[in-house]
Scaffold this active site. Sequence first.
Site, PDB file in Angstrom:
ATOM      1  CB  SER A   1     -16.458  60.260 -12.814  1.00  0.00           C
ATOM      2  OG  SER A   1     -15.853  60.273 -14.074  1.00  0.00           O
ATOM      3  CB  ALA A   2     -16.709  54.639 -14.235  1.00  0.00           C
TER       4      ALA A   2
ATOM      5  CB  THR B   1     -13.551  62.300 -21.812  1.00  0.00           C
ATOM      6  OG1 THR B   1     -14.073  62.389 -21.040  1.00  0.00           O
ATOM      7  CG2 THR B   1     -12.709  63.536 -21.820  1.00  0.00           C
TER       8      THR B   1
ATOM      9  CE  LYS C   1     -20.096  57.704 -25.226  1.00  0.00           C
ATOM     10  NZ  LYS C   1     -21.388  58.642 -25.989  1.00  0.00           N
TER      11      LYS C   1
ATOM     12  CE  LYS D   1     -20.832  56.907 -12.050  1.00  0.00           C
ATOM     13  NZ  LYS D   1     -20.544  57.757 -13.794  1.00  0.00           N
TER      14      LYS D   1
ATOM     15  CG  ASP E   1     -21.293  60.451 -15.607  1.00  0.00           C
ATOM     16  OD1 ASP E   1     -19.925  59.617 -15.607  1.00  0.00           O
ATOM     17  OD2 ASP E   1     -21.533  60.325 -17.079  1.00  0.00           O
ATOM     18  CG  LEU E   2     -16.377  64.278 -16.405  1.00  0.00           C
ATOM     19  CD1 LEU E   2     -16.201  65.724 -16.087  1.00  0.00           C
ATOM     20  CD2 LEU E   2     -14.518  64.132 -15.727  1.00  0.00           C
ATOM     21  CG  ASP E   3     -16.883  59.885 -20.995  1.00  0.00           C
ATOM     22  OD1 ASP E   3     -16.888  61.111 -21.905  1.00  0.00           O
ATOM     23  OD2 ASP E   3     -16.825  58.499 -21.650  1.00  0.00           O
TER      24      ASP E   3
ATOM     25  CD  GLU F   1     -24.126  58.107 -15.255  1.00  0.00           C
ATOM     26  OE1 GLU F   1     -24.155  58.060 -16.598  1.00  0.00           O
ATOM     27  OE2 GLU F   1     -22.873  58.339 -14.447  1.00  0.00           O
ATOM     28  CG  ASP F   2     -22.804  59.591 -20.783  1.00  0.00           C
ATOM     29  OD1 ASP F   2     -22.937  59.632 -20.024  1.00  0.00           O
ATOM     30  OD2 ASP F   2     -22.241  59.787 -22.195  1.00  0.00           O
TER      31      ASP F   2
END
Length: 225
Positions: A116-117, A19, A47, A147, A11-13, A171-172
């Site tokens: 990522s979303a 971000t 998130k 997601k 995942d990114l953020d 994932e966060d």
Amino acid sequence: MNNSTIACIFDLDGVLVDTAVYHYQAWKKLANSLGFDFSHAQNEQLKGVNRMRSLDMILDWGGITKTAAEKEELATLKNTWYVDMINKMSASEVLPGSQELLEQLKSRGVKIALGSASKNSGLILERTNLTHFFDAIVDGNSVTTSKPDPEVFLKGAELLKAAPEDCIVFEDASAGVQAAIAANMAVIAVGEAENLPGADLFIKDLSGVTVDELITLIAHKTENK
Ligand code: B16
Ligand code: MG
């Protein structure tokens, strides 16, 4: 099991970069312009949630109804402010341990995908100098469902030519952890167990994660099936 058998999907953020702080500032400016406030606690709930769904939740909190066309305009406005901020990002904003883990995976020949979303993932990876690590990028531009639907991670596995049971997702967000579980993948949660139920392992950040640990995680999961 050897290195090439496992694959990693990030995942990114909240995992590689933070971000969320910029999303917060841009959503707060939008909420304020509509006459209500927006809190950090509310931002937490966004998130992993895609842009339009985030806007729906914010309008609900503000008790405001808008037409579909007005919502498109508001989402575009928020994104313009957000893009202005992420355009100023640099490699110094990569979260602790991320660069080191990506380097380690690359040197051990482990395939890497983004899941990522965000529709801005390309710009964020470019600004933070992470693009070259990825063998595949799946983001808000390439999926039709959000997601907790597993589509984003299943597409990532397919592009990496990896079986879902050999993939490890980082994932966060709760919706992301649920998506990884639905995809039949191992999931390492970046955050607290109480917020991210169902993950295989919980970590504060990516510091100290080793490829051998990841191989063992997949081997144990396979054995226990
Ligand atoms: P954008 P991730 C998610 O990123 C964010 O966590 C979420 O807050 C944001 O609304 C979503 O991306 C969409 O972002 O407006 O840039 O398309 O955690 O899935 O990497
Ligand atoms: Mg996230």
